[in-house]
Design a protein around this motif. Structure first.
Motif, PDB file in Angstrom:
ATOM      1  N   UNK A 242     -10.168  17.584  10.062  1.00 46.60           N
ATOM      2  CA  UNK A 242     -11.241  18.573  10.155  1.00 46.60           C
ATOM      3  C   UNK A 242     -10.737  19.889  10.762  1.00 46.60           C
ATOM      4  N   UNK A 243      -9.471  20.169  10.504  1.00 50.87           N
ATOM      5  CA  UNK A 243      -8.841  21.451  10.842  1.00 50.87           C
ATOM      6  C   UNK A 243      -8.812  21.744  12.351  1.00 50.87           C
ATOM      7  N   UNK A 244      -8.797  20.696  13.164  1.00 48.89           N
ATOM      8  CA  UNK A 244      -8.677  20.911  14.609  1.00 48.89           C
ATOM      9  C   UNK A 244      -8.098  19.678  15.278  1.00 48.89           C
ATOM     10  N   UNK A 245      -7.623  19.842  16.536  1.00 48.73           N
ATOM     11  CA  UNK A 245      -7.083  18.726  17.303  1.00 48.73           C
ATOM     12  C   UNK A 245      -5.573  18.788  17.460  1.00 48.73           C
ATOM     13  N   UNK A 246      -5.064  18.014  18.410  1.00 48.10           N
ATOM     14  CA  UNK A 246      -3.637  17.960  18.668  1.00 48.10           C
ATOM     15  C   UNK A 246      -2.921  16.998  17.739  1.00 48.10           C
ATOM     16  N   UNK A 247      -1.691  17.346  17.376  1.00 48.57           N
ATOM     17  CA  UNK A 247      -0.902  16.467  16.512  1.00 48.57           C
ATOM     18  C   UNK A 247       0.553  16.457  16.963  1.00 48.57           C
ATOM     19  N   UNK A 248       1.292  15.465  16.486  1.00 49.07           N
ATOM     20  CA  UNK A 248       2.718  15.333  16.810  1.00 49.07           C
ATOM     21  C   UNK A 248       3.472  14.925  15.547  1.00 49.07           C
ATOM     22  N   UNK A 249       4.781  15.130  15.575  1.00 48.67           N
ATOM     23  CA  UNK A 249       5.612  14.849  14.392  1.00 48.67           C
ATOM     24  C   UNK A 249       6.760  13.914  14.760  1.00 48.67           C
ATOM     25  N   UNK A 250       6.883  12.813  14.012  1.00 46.28           N
ATOM     26  CA  UNK A 250       8.077  11.961  14.070  1.00 46.28           C
ATOM     27  C   UNK A 250       9.030  12.505  13.012  1.00 46.28           C
ATOM     28  N   UNK A 251      10.167  13.024  13.462  1.00 43.76           N
ATOM     29  CA  UNK A 251      11.067  13.742  12.560  1.00 43.76           C
ATOM     30  C   UNK A 251      12.069  12.837  11.847  1.00 43.76           C
ATOM     31  N   UNK A 252      12.696  13.409  10.831  1.00 44.56           N
ATOM     32  CA  UNK A 252      13.787  12.759  10.101  1.00 44.56           C
ATOM     33  C   UNK A 252      15.052  12.868  10.951  1.00 44.56           C
ATOM     34  N   UNK A 253      16.135  12.244  10.497  1.00 41.16           N
ATOM     35  CA  UNK A 253      17.404  12.352  11.224  1.00 41.16           C
ATOM     36  C   UNK A 253      17.866  13.808  11.289  1.00 41.16           C
ATOM     37  N   UNK A 254      18.268  14.301  12.450  1.00 42.62           N
ATOM     38  CA  UNK A 254      18.723  15.692  12.578  1.00 42.62           C
ATOM     39  C   UNK A 254      19.931  15.985  11.686  1.00 42.62           C
ATOM     40  N   UNK A 255      19.985  17.215  11.173  1.00 42.87           N
ATOM     41  CA  UNK A 255      21.155  17.669  10.419  1.00 42.87           C
ATOM     42  C   UNK A 255      20.921  17.840   8.938  1.00 42.87           C
ATOM     43  N   UNK A 256      20.219  16.888   8.326  1.00 42.00           N
ATOM     44  CA  UNK A 256      19.991  16.976   6.892  1.00 42.00           C
ATOM     45  C   UNK A 256      18.786  17.845   6.564  1.00 42.00           C
ATOM     46  N   UNK A 257      18.662  18.210   5.296  1.00 44.82           N
ATOM     47  CA  UNK A 257      17.550  19.082   4.897  1.00 44.82           C
ATOM     48  C   UNK A 257      16.179  18.464   5.146  1.00 44.82           C
ATOM     49  N   UNK A 258      15.976  17.118   5.004  1.00 42.06           N
ATOM     50  CA  UNK A 258      14.646  16.558   5.285  1.00 42.06           C
ATOM     51  C   UNK A 258      14.202  16.753   6.735  1.00 42.06           C
ATOM     52  N   UNK A 302       0.525   9.872  27.298  1.00 41.02           N
ATOM     53  CA  UNK A 302       0.699  11.208  27.864  1.00 41.02           C
ATOM     54  C   UNK A 302      -0.412  12.170  27.449  1.00 41.02           C
ATOM     55  N   UNK A 303      -0.784  12.130  26.177  1.00 38.94           N
ATOM     56  CA  UNK A 303      -1.755  13.105  25.672  1.00 38.94           C
ATOM     57  C   UNK A 303      -3.179  12.567  25.590  1.00 38.94           C
ATOM     58  N   UNK A 304      -3.315  11.242  25.627  1.00 41.43           N
ATOM     59  CA  UNK A 304      -4.651  10.649  25.596  1.00 41.43           C
ATOM     60  C   UNK A 304      -5.436  11.065  24.365  1.00 41.43           C
ATOM     61  N   UNK A 305      -6.718  11.384  24.552  1.00 47.12           N
ATOM     62  CA  UNK A 305      -7.598  11.746  23.437  1.00 47.12           C
ATOM     63  C   UNK A 305      -7.277  13.106  22.832  1.00 47.12           C
ATOM     64  N   UNK A 306      -6.368  13.842  23.485  1.00 46.93           N
ATOM     65  CA  UNK A 306      -5.964  15.131  22.925  1.00 46.93           C
ATOM     66  C   UNK A 306      -5.165  14.940  21.627  1.00 46.93           C
ATOM     67  N   UNK A 307      -4.469  13.809  21.533  1.00 46.80           N
ATOM     68  CA  UNK A 307      -3.682  13.507  20.337  1.00 46.80           C
ATOM     69  C   UNK A 307      -4.595  12.891  19.282  1.00 46.80           C
ATOM     70  N   UNK A 308      -4.731  13.557  18.154  1.00 50.12           N
ATOM     71  CA  UNK A 308      -5.630  13.101  17.096  1.00 50.12           C
ATOM     72  C   UNK A 308      -4.922  12.732  15.797  1.00 50.12           C
ATOM     73  N   UNK A 309      -3.667  13.147  15.655  1.00 51.98           N
ATOM     74  CA  UNK A 309      -2.982  12.863  14.399  1.00 51.98           C
ATOM     75  C   UNK A 309      -1.470  12.893  14.544  1.00 51.98           C
ATOM     76  N   UNK A 310      -0.786  12.157  13.654  1.00 49.29           N
ATOM     77  CA  UNK A 310       0.681  12.073  13.676  1.00 49.29           C
ATOM     78  C   UNK A 310       1.206  12.189  12.244  1.00 49.29           C
ATOM     79  N   UNK A 311       2.246  12.995  12.087  1.00 52.43           N
ATOM     80  CA  UNK A 311       2.942  13.132  10.802  1.00 52.43           C
ATOM     81  C   UNK A 311       4.277  12.403  10.914  1.00 52.43           C
ATOM     82  N   UNK A 312       4.545  11.509   9.954  1.00 58.39           N
ATOM     83  CA  UNK A 312       5.782  10.715   9.949  1.00 58.39           C
ATOM     84  C   UNK A 312       6.706  11.175   8.825  1.00 58.39           C
ATOM     85  N   UNK A 313       8.014  11.118   9.071  1.00 55.77           N
ATOM     86  CA  UNK A 313       8.995  11.471   8.040  1.00 55.77           C
ATOM     87  C   UNK A 313       9.377  10.291   7.168  1.00 55.77           C
TER      88      UNK A 313
END
Length: 406
Positions: A242-258, A302-313
């Protein structure tokens, strides 16, 4: 009298020599018009058979029932900023040279196509490493190679850039008609593609982007538009959030284009379309479920209810870890999206534990690289960049992509 005899002998010798040159012996030493025509007919016949095979190739299917080679994705390429590096990292144009790698590059020493057909051509494919995804990639590559009658040899360095460098030397020594390669290391791949190019062997890069310098030495690059599809995924993610809220990203392996595409495509896209969404953290724990679970568990504490979404690689190991952490924290409100689409990921979508994943056809990726090679042998124009089509899979259409390719 002696002079007359000598003259007669010379005439006889000359006649004998002419007989050898233009008589029966001459036919053996001179290339005849008939033999030249035969070679031309053979070349023409091989090309005709190869072009005829294109109809068969167009009908091929991936193991998930989808077209193996669907229409390629088109991408608009904007003008390059004067100095992208001076722009902030959350500005999409900062990443211009990565997102639009391969476009507007002046090619160096690219061999001319023989235009004699793909049939019978010997191609060496050097992948990046062993993985179920790679197995599916190779399967797709072989489907196209078999349809054209090409000989495909596959080599894998198992994620070791030094071993890949050795395999490049081996491949050059084998003198194939073409080399295809998924680079393990973006920077190191520059010298590898240059070496292949300098050896006079045509080469195509696939799947992961090398540094832009390397693109001078390759006929083309084929693979997913990682930046484009993660912008598409970010738009779906924002809608679900709904276009609001805190999110975090689980990244791909460092170095490559992904690593860069799957981090900064969503960051820059969400800044533009959903300014109320806040990036809380981003980390690269690798592809072990337990490590991802630890990171996500820490975020939830750490973030509690502030964290609403996660993007995974990744929609397999990373997804398993994230889902487990969310379950342990008894959170029902976390929106989870990922790069896809493995069986694990699609099962999680069906169960409602993953809300959206990208359709990233592994078989189609391998098929696209071999198809570009065949097109080049057949004398067709090959664009400098060929993108696979993009799609976001949700619970509404996940069954269309079953059974999974890997």
């Amino acid at each position: 009298m002696g002079k007359k005899i000598t003259g007669v002998l010379l005439v006889v010798l000359m006649a004998a020599l002419l007989l050898l040159l233009f008589g029966c012996g001459g036919k053996q030493t001179q290339p005849s018009p008939g033999s030249q025509t035969g070679q031309g007919e053979k070349k023409s016949s091989n090309l005709e058979e190869s072009i005829k095979a294109e109809g068969k190739v167009a009908q091929l299917k991936s193991d998930d029932g989808q077209p193996l080679l669907p229409p390629l994705e088109k991408k608009e390429v904007p003008p390059r900023p004067a100095d992208p590096s001076k722009l902030p990292e959350d500005d999409a144009m900062h990443w211009y040279d990565m997102e639009y790698s391969g476009w507007g590059v002046t090619k160096v020493n690219i061999p001319q196509s023989p235009k004699d057909g793909a049939k019978g051509k010997k191609v060496i494919l050097i992948v990046h490493g062993d993985h179920p995804w790679t197995t599916a990639y190779i399967r797709g590559a072989k489907k196209v190679a078999d349809a054209y009658g090409m000989e495909l040899k596959v080599m894998s360095p198992n994620w070791n850039p030094d071993v890949q460098a050795q395999m490049v030397d081996q491949a050059i020594g084998a003198r194939p008609d073409m080399i295809l390669m998924i680079p393990v290391d973006a920077k190191m791949s520059v010298q590898l593609f240059r070496k292949i190019n300098q050896a006079g062997i045509p080469v195509i890069a696939s799947n992961t982007h090398p540094e832009s310098e390397a693109m001078k030495y390759v006929i083309a690059w084929t693979g997913p538009d990682d930046w484009g599809q993660f912008r598409m995924l970010a738009r779906k993610f924002a809608e679900l959030m709904h276009y609001e809220g805190g999110y975090a990203i689980i990244q791909h392996n460092p170095g490559g284009s992904p690593f860069f595409a799957r981090t900064y495509a969503p960051i820059t896209e969400l800044k533009k379309i959903a300014p109320k969404m806040e990036l809380l953290d981003k980390q690269a724990p690798g592809f072990e479920a337990e490590k991802t679970m630890q990171v996500v568990s820490d975020w939830l504490t750490r973030f509690g209810n502030k964290l609403k979404g996660i993007i995974l690689s990744d929609d397999s190991a990373q997804a398993i870890g994230a889902v487990e952490a969310i379950k342990n924290a008894n959170r029902q409100d976390i929106i989870l999206v990922a790069a896809g689409n493995s069986k694990v990921g699609m099962d999680l979508v069906k169960e409602g534990k993953l809300q959206a994943i990208t359709y990233q056809t592994a078989e189609g990726d391998g098929a696209a690289a071999v198809k570009a090679a065949a097109d080049w042998f057949n004398g067709h124009d090959v664009e400098p960049v060929r993108y696979l089509p993009m799609h976001i899979i949700t619970k509404d259409d996940v069954d269309k992509f079953m059974p999974a390719q890997w």
